[in-house]
Design a protein around this motif. Sequence first.
Motif, PDB file in Angstrom:
ATOM      1  N   LEU A 245       3.894   7.382   2.564  1.00  0.00           N
ATOM      2  CA  LEU A 245       4.287   6.228   3.368  1.00  0.00           C
ATOM      3  C   LEU A 245       3.978   4.949   2.601  1.00  0.00           C
ATOM      4  O   LEU A 245       2.855   4.765   2.131  1.00  0.00           O
TER       5      LEU A 245
ATOM      6  N   PHE B 160       5.007  -0.179   8.207  1.00  0.00           N
ATOM      7  CA  PHE B 160       5.181   1.060   7.454  1.00  0.00           C
ATOM      8  C   PHE B 160       6.645   1.409   7.274  1.00  0.00           C
ATOM      9  O   PHE B 160       7.491   1.093   8.116  1.00  0.00           O
ATOM     10  N   GLY B 161       6.927   2.101   6.169  1.00  0.00           N
ATOM     11  CA  GLY B 161       8.200   2.786   6.035  1.00  0.00           C
ATOM     12  C   GLY B 161       8.157   4.088   6.808  1.00  0.00           C
ATOM     13  O   GLY B 161       7.119   4.467   7.363  1.00  0.00           O
ATOM     14  N   LYS B 162       9.287   4.794   6.826  1.00  0.00           N
ATOM     15  CA  LYS B 162       9.356   6.052   7.571  1.00  0.00           C
ATOM     16  C   LYS B 162       8.613   7.180   6.867  1.00  0.00           C
ATOM     17  O   LYS B 162       8.259   8.171   7.499  1.00  0.00           O
TER      18      LYS B 162
ATOM     19  N   LEU C  71      -5.245   6.275   2.420  1.00  0.00           N
ATOM     20  CA  LEU C  71      -4.885   5.221   1.481  1.00  0.00           C
ATOM     21  C   LEU C  71      -4.961   5.731   0.047  1.00  0.00           C
ATOM     22  O   LEU C  71      -5.991   6.220  -0.393  1.00  0.00           O
TER      23      LEU C  71
ATOM     24  N   TYR D 176       0.306   5.211   1.274  1.00  0.00           N
ATOM     25  CA  TYR D 176      -0.527   6.187   1.970  1.00  0.00           C
ATOM     26  C   TYR D 176       0.058   7.575   1.752  1.00  0.00           C
ATOM     27  O   TYR D 176       1.271   7.751   1.687  1.00  0.00           O
TER      28      TYR D 176
ATOM     29  N   GLN E  87       0.093  11.366   3.507  1.00  0.00           N
ATOM     30  CA  GLN E  87      -0.203  12.032   4.780  1.00  0.00           C
ATOM     31  C   GLN E  87       0.144  13.510   4.675  1.00  0.00           C
ATOM     32  O   GLN E  87       1.317  13.879   4.581  1.00  0.00           O
TER      33      GLN E  87
ATOM     34  N   ARG F 214      -0.270  17.384   9.715  1.00  0.00           N
ATOM     35  CA  ARG F 214      -1.273  17.441  10.787  1.00  0.00           C
ATOM     36  C   ARG F 214      -2.543  16.655  10.453  1.00  0.00           C
ATOM     37  O   ARG F 214      -3.613  16.911  11.018  1.00  0.00           O
ATOM     38  N   LYS F 215      -2.426  15.684   9.531  1.00  0.00           N
ATOM     39  CA  LYS F 215      -3.557  14.836   9.176  1.00  0.00           C
ATOM     40  C   LYS F 215      -3.163  13.370   9.338  1.00  0.00           C
ATOM     41  O   LYS F 215      -1.984  13.033   9.479  1.00  0.00           O
ATOM     42  N   GLY F 216      -4.160  12.490   9.304  1.00  0.00           N
ATOM     43  CA  GLY F 216      -3.875  11.072   9.324  1.00  0.00           C
ATOM     44  C   GLY F 216      -3.529  10.561   7.936  1.00  0.00           C
ATOM     45  O   GLY F 216      -3.832  11.207   6.932  1.00  0.00           O
ATOM     46  N   PRO F 217      -2.893   9.393   7.845  1.00  0.00           N
ATOM     47  CA  PRO F 217      -2.585   8.806   6.536  1.00  0.00           C
ATOM     48  C   PRO F 217      -3.866   8.474   5.768  1.00  0.00           C
ATOM     49  O   PRO F 217      -4.856   8.032   6.352  1.00  0.00           O
TER      50      PRO F 217
ATOM     51  N   MET G 101       0.821  -1.191   0.000  1.00  0.00           N
ATOM     52  CA  MET G 101       0.000   0.000   0.000  1.00  0.00           C
ATOM     53  C   MET G 101       0.861   1.248   0.000  1.00  0.00           C
ATOM     54  O   MET G 101       2.002   1.234   0.466  1.00  0.00           O
TER      55      MET G 101
END
Lengths: 114, 114
Positions: free
Chosen positions: B88, B104-106, B46, B36, B38, B41-44, B34
């Motif tokens: 991500l 997850f990756g960094k 998809l 993502y 981001q 200041r928000k969530g990831p 996957m």
Amino acid sequence: EAGVVQSPRYKIIEKKQPVAFWCNPISGHNTLYWYLQNLGQGPELLIRYENEEAVDDSQLPKDRFSAERLKGVDSTLKIQPAELGDSAVYLCASSVWAGNNEQFFGPGTRLTVL
Amino acid sequence: QKEVEQDPGPLSVPEGAIVSLNCTYSNSAFQYFMWYRQYSRKGPELLMYTYSSGNKEDGRFTAQVDKSSKYISLFIRDSQPSDSATYLCAMSALSGGSNYKLTFGKGTLLTVNP
């Protein structure tokens, strides 16, 4: 369709104080996740719920962290007492079920421990 | 060695450029891949979901998976300033009938300059 809702968005506390985060998943999503995201890192899973049952809490530091998902909908993540190293973003995510790994994330709660 | 490696950047490109984002991984059991996005200041969110090897295209975005090399890529064509975000990669394996556990990756911080 409403997304994952989290509150508060920001929280600043003194070390050793308790703190709680709330999450409301997408309607109909049985699986709920709590993640921790440190600055410059990807999210790391803390706990997964299937309905009201915590089925994977292997990464949750149980000495100070606890979580609950009463009635299988909303969930609360608590830290008591908070430490300086707990400063991070706490993300809640949900999916229809655990076999479908398309997870939808909320905006997160940014915690600062002073 | 971490299971998933991702260059954190930052990556800065001019508007209209083709962007290439990459991750490598070491766990050969990963089957679900996957990307993502981001925003600050928000969530990831998809963006792309791929099972096993191959390519998947969605508008200006193309995801590629090369399991033989343990390498995944995300290409963004005709990049726009609104694409500026952290990207991500995430992946999971099938375990016990479930594939929920995302690694997850960094994340790579991308800036598209107008």
